[in-house]
Design a protein around this motif. Sequence first.
Motif, PDB file in Angstrom:
ATOM      1  N   ILE A 284     -57.854-101.370 -11.841  1.00 29.68           N
ATOM      2  CA  ILE A 284     -57.988-102.599 -11.068  1.00 29.68           C
ATOM      3  C   ILE A 284     -59.314-103.300 -11.362  1.00 29.68           C
ATOM      4  O   ILE A 284     -59.365-104.522 -11.516  1.00 29.68           O
ATOM      5  CB  ILE A 284     -57.869-102.318  -9.557  1.00 29.68           C
ATOM      6  CG1 ILE A 284     -56.506-101.685  -9.242  1.00 29.68           C
ATOM      7  CG2 ILE A 284     -58.071-103.595  -8.749  1.00 29.68           C
ATOM      8  CD1 ILE A 284     -55.312-102.523  -9.621  1.00 29.68           C
ATOM      9  N   ASP A 285     -60.384-102.542 -11.473  1.00 27.37           N
ATOM     10  CA  ASP A 285     -61.702-103.161 -11.648  1.00 27.37           C
ATOM     11  C   ASP A 285     -62.444-102.624 -12.862  1.00 27.37           C
ATOM     12  O   ASP A 285     -63.662-102.738 -12.951  1.00 27.37           O
ATOM     13  CB  ASP A 285     -62.542-102.950 -10.379  1.00 27.37           C
ATOM     14  CG  ASP A 285     -63.781-103.828 -10.361  1.00 27.37           C
ATOM     15  OD1 ASP A 285     -63.704-104.978 -10.823  1.00 27.37           O
ATOM     16  OD2 ASP A 285     -64.839-103.359  -9.896  1.00 27.37           O
ATOM     17  N   SER A 286     -61.715-102.026 -13.803  1.00 28.78           N
ATOM     18  CA  SER A 286     -62.370-101.462 -14.974  1.00 28.78           C
ATOM     19  C   SER A 286     -61.310-101.176 -16.026  1.00 28.78           C
ATOM     20  O   SER A 286     -60.121-101.424 -15.810  1.00 28.78           O
ATOM     21  CB  SER A 286     -63.134-100.178 -14.606  1.00 28.78           C
ATOM     22  OG  SER A 286     -62.288 -99.286 -13.909  1.00 28.78           O
ATOM     23  N   ILE A 287     -61.741-100.629 -17.152  1.00 33.13           N
ATOM     24  CA  ILE A 287     -60.824-100.277 -18.234  1.00 33.13           C
ATOM     25  C   ILE A 287     -61.058 -98.825 -18.633  1.00 33.13           C
ATOM     26  O   ILE A 287     -62.075 -98.225 -18.302  1.00 33.13           O
ATOM     27  CB  ILE A 287     -61.005-101.207 -19.449  1.00 33.13           C
ATOM     28  CG1 ILE A 287     -62.437-101.132 -19.987  1.00 33.13           C
ATOM     29  CG2 ILE A 287     -60.618-102.637 -19.087  1.00 33.13           C
ATOM     30  CD1 ILE A 287     -62.669-101.946 -21.250  1.00 33.13           C
TER      31      ILE A 287
ATOM     32  N   HIS B 157     -63.734-107.257 -15.375  1.00 33.61           N
ATOM     33  CA  HIS B 157     -64.795-107.535 -16.358  1.00 33.61           C
ATOM     34  C   HIS B 157     -64.450-107.020 -17.751  1.00 33.61           C
ATOM     35  O   HIS B 157     -64.884-107.572 -18.752  1.00 33.61           O
ATOM     36  CB  HIS B 157     -66.114-106.918 -15.881  1.00 33.61           C
ATOM     37  CG  HIS B 157     -66.102-105.421 -15.820  1.00 33.61           C
ATOM     38  ND1 HIS B 157     -65.602-104.731 -14.741  1.00 33.61           N
ATOM     39  CD2 HIS B 157     -66.507-104.482 -16.711  1.00 33.61           C
ATOM     40  CE1 HIS B 157     -65.711-103.437 -14.959  1.00 33.61           C
ATOM     41  NE2 HIS B 157     -66.257-103.248 -16.145  1.00 33.61           N
ATOM     42  N   GLY B 158     -63.642-105.942 -17.819  1.00 35.34           N
ATOM     43  CA  GLY B 158     -63.284-105.382 -19.110  1.00 35.34           C
ATOM     44  C   GLY B 158     -62.301-106.223 -19.897  1.00 35.34           C
ATOM     45  O   GLY B 158     -62.090-105.981 -21.084  1.00 35.34           O
ATOM     46  N   LEU B 159     -61.708-107.227 -19.250  1.00 30.40           N
ATOM     47  CA  LEU B 159     -60.741-108.097 -19.911  1.00 30.40           C
ATOM     48  C   LEU B 159     -61.307-109.479 -20.206  1.00 30.40           C
ATOM     49  O   LEU B 159     -60.563-110.388 -20.573  1.00 30.40           O
ATOM     50  CB  LEU B 159     -59.479-108.244 -19.029  1.00 30.40           C
ATOM     51  CG  LEU B 159     -58.705-106.961 -18.744  1.00 30.40           C
ATOM     52  CD1 LEU B 159     -57.528-107.248 -17.823  1.00 30.40           C
ATOM     53  CD2 LEU B 159     -58.231-106.323 -20.041  1.00 30.40           C
ATOM     54  N   LYS B 160     -62.611-109.621 -20.072  1.00 33.56           N
ATOM     55  CA  LYS B 160     -63.232-110.950 -20.201  1.00 33.56           C
ATOM     56  C   LYS B 160     -64.297-111.003 -21.298  1.00 33.56           C
ATOM     57  O   LYS B 160     -65.182-111.852 -21.273  1.00 33.56           O
ATOM     58  CB  LYS B 160     -63.829-111.374 -18.857  1.00 33.56           C
ATOM     59  CG  LYS B 160     -62.787-111.517 -17.748  1.00 33.56           C
ATOM     60  CD  LYS B 160     -63.427-111.628 -16.371  1.00 33.56           C
ATOM     61  CE  LYS B 160     -64.197-112.922 -16.224  1.00 33.56           C
ATOM     62  NZ  LYS B 160     -63.298-114.095 -16.253  1.00 33.56           N
ATOM     63  N   VAL B 161     -64.217-110.091 -22.266  1.00 34.09           N
ATOM     64  CA  VAL B 161     -65.217-110.030 -23.333  1.00 34.09           C
ATOM     65  C   VAL B 161     -64.595-110.618 -24.599  1.00 34.09           C
ATOM     66  O   VAL B 161     -63.764-109.978 -25.261  1.00 34.09           O
ATOM     67  CB  VAL B 161     -65.685-108.585 -23.577  1.00 34.09           C
ATOM     68  CG1 VAL B 161     -66.815-108.569 -24.601  1.00 34.09           C
ATOM     69  CG2 VAL B 161     -66.138-107.946 -22.265  1.00 34.09           C
TER      70      VAL B 161
ATOM     71  N   GLU C 206     -65.336-109.210 -30.259  1.00 33.44           N
ATOM     72  CA  GLU C 206     -65.007-107.801 -30.475  1.00 33.44           C
ATOM     73  C   GLU C 206     -66.252-106.934 -30.549  1.00 33.44           C
ATOM     74  O   GLU C 206     -66.292-105.827 -29.997  1.00 33.44           O
ATOM     75  CB  GLU C 206     -64.181-107.633 -31.749  1.00 33.44           C
ATOM     76  CG  GLU C 206     -63.782-106.189 -31.990  1.00 33.44           C
ATOM     77  CD  GLU C 206     -62.823-106.018 -33.149  1.00 33.44           C
ATOM     78  OE1 GLU C 206     -62.530-104.868 -33.507  1.00 33.44           O
ATOM     79  OE2 GLU C 206     -62.373-107.043 -33.696  1.00 33.44           O
ATOM     80  N   ALA C 207     -67.304-107.425 -31.204  1.00 29.76           N
ATOM     81  CA  ALA C 207     -68.537-106.638 -31.322  1.00 29.76           C
ATOM     82  C   ALA C 207     -69.152-106.409 -29.948  1.00 29.76           C
ATOM     83  O   ALA C 207     -69.657-105.311 -29.655  1.00 29.76           O
ATOM     84  CB  ALA C 207     -69.528-107.356 -32.232  1.00 29.76           C
ATOM     85  N   GLU C 208     -69.099-107.421 -29.094  1.00 27.33           N
ATOM     86  CA  GLU C 208     -69.634-107.279 -27.745  1.00 27.33           C
ATOM     87  C   GLU C 208     -68.794-106.283 -26.943  1.00 27.33           C
ATOM     88  O   GLU C 208     -69.323-105.493 -26.163  1.00 27.33           O
ATOM     89  CB  GLU C 208     -69.641-108.636 -27.050  1.00 27.33           C
ATOM     90  CG  GLU C 208     -70.255-108.609 -25.654  1.00 27.33           C
ATOM     91  CD  GLU C 208     -70.192-109.957 -24.957  1.00 27.33           C
ATOM     92  OE1 GLU C 208     -70.532-110.004 -23.761  1.00 27.33           O
ATOM     93  OE2 GLU C 208     -69.790-110.947 -25.599  1.00 27.33           O
ATOM     94  N   PHE C 209     -67.476-106.333 -27.148  1.00 23.44           N
ATOM     95  CA  PHE C 209     -66.578-105.401 -26.465  1.00 23.44           C
ATOM     96  C   PHE C 209     -66.890-103.957 -26.874  1.00 23.44           C
ATOM     97  O   PHE C 209     -66.983-103.070 -26.034  1.00 23.44           O
ATOM     98  CB  PHE C 209     -65.124-105.740 -26.792  1.00 23.44           C
ATOM     99  CG  PHE C 209     -64.123-104.827 -26.147  1.00 23.44           C
ATOM    100  CD1 PHE C 209     -63.690-105.050 -24.852  1.00 23.44           C
ATOM    101  CD2 PHE C 209     -63.606-103.737 -26.842  1.00 23.44           C
ATOM    102  CE1 PHE C 209     -62.762-104.208 -24.254  1.00 23.44           C
ATOM    103  CE2 PHE C 209     -62.675-102.888 -26.251  1.00 23.44           C
ATOM    104  CZ  PHE C 209     -62.251-103.128 -24.955  1.00 23.44           C
ATOM    105  N   ARG C 210     -67.055-103.743 -28.186  1.00 20.76           N
ATOM    106  CA  ARG C 210     -67.375-102.401 -28.664  1.00 20.76           C
ATOM    107  C   ARG C 210     -68.671-101.892 -28.031  1.00 20.76           C
ATOM    108  O   ARG C 210     -68.773-100.732 -27.623  1.00 20.76           O
ATOM    109  CB  ARG C 210     -67.512-102.404 -30.186  1.00 20.76           C
ATOM    110  CG  ARG C 210     -66.179-102.440 -30.920  1.00 20.76           C
ATOM    111  CD  ARG C 210     -66.380-102.421 -32.422  1.00 20.76           C
ATOM    112  NE  ARG C 210     -65.102-102.208 -33.105  1.00 20.76           N
ATOM    113  CZ  ARG C 210     -64.597-101.022 -33.394  1.00 20.76           C
ATOM    114  NH1 ARG C 210     -65.279 -99.930 -33.076  1.00 20.76           N
ATOM    115  NH2 ARG C 210     -63.431-100.900 -33.994  1.00 20.76           N
TER     116      ARG C 210
END
Length: 375
Positions: free
Chosen positions: A254-257, A319-323, A326-330
């Motif tokens: 719900i609030d994370s990945i 927040h995990g779905l709003k990056v 790709e480099a920032e996500f990693r």
Amino acid sequence: MSVKEMSSQELTKRVVGNKELFVLDVRNADAFKDWKVEGKHFEYLNVPYFDLLEGVEDILKFIPGDKEILVVCAKEGSSIMVADMLSEEGLDVFYLQGGMKAWSEYLEPVKVGDLNNGGELYQFVRMGKGCLSYMLISEGEAAIFDSARMTEQYLKYAEEAGVVIKNVFDTHLHADHISGGRSLAAQTGATYWLPPLDAEEVTFDFSPLKDKTLIKVGNSEVNIAALYSPGHTIGSTSFLIDDAYLLTGDILFIDSIGRPDLAGKAQDWVGDLRESLYSRYKELSGELIVLPAHFMSVSELNEDGSAAEKLAVLFELNHGLKVAEEAEFRKLVTENLPPQPHAYEEIRQVNMGKIQPHQEEEREMEIGPNRCAVR
């Protein structure tokens, strides 16, 4: 004044009802810091039991007189002794029946919806550990998803509902808790399903879950469609139920990945995680109700105690779905990993069938919160 016991079921009602409660936790400081009874309006005082052997006079000034008081320890015994001392000082006190071990094992069933053409879907909330499992009921049959090891609770619920458990699924090879899937299947004669990419080292027979596998439950048109969604593990699989619900396992909460590192392959699997979240899930209807395998905090629970939200809402708020990059996500994922779950390597070995610990050993392995999410 009197000392009363509070069951895990009663404590769950206070958590879900957002009640006020003062919790005196008499475990050691490190155990309390790692894991505690959590409520939105709970207050806490942590004083180790050994510091109270000579009396509770020194802590009376910290204990409110206008709230329910609950004393908590690991197994119950110490909390009863402290509760007795507080009672002798004129306080009305509860102790947690069975302690944190009982709290960790309690499952609260919550109905999350009716299905088309008949049928119901229930979420079993393991409030003390943040684990979520599911029972789908249709036309006298049931399917279980991500079962906890306390299988007797599903068996009892199925018996009361007058249904037969025909299929048992694990969305992936769990590392934070011991799966009850194999045991439940053995007790009921149900088919046990597991993603084959997660099962290369298992020592038992299973039915392989593959992308777009369809399994019917009951005589109604309730189909379970498997959706390959790697990232937490290489075999992680989600489920579409009745074109209305999305069981995400440990990929999306719900609030994370989900975290990609529990097999030591964070750099390898973080790309799969992004692909599952940002491509596979993006292609699905935003109206799907996301039902994860865990929650991280009681703040994620709805008023009825369930953890559920529309996929479109999560793409707006999680927040995990709003990056975008790709480099920032990693970087976000690999640099914000919490401590590993307690005894996670041993738990993986149990879930592969390689070791068979005794019940008390299993309980010790599962002590503490789940740590399946990127923080």
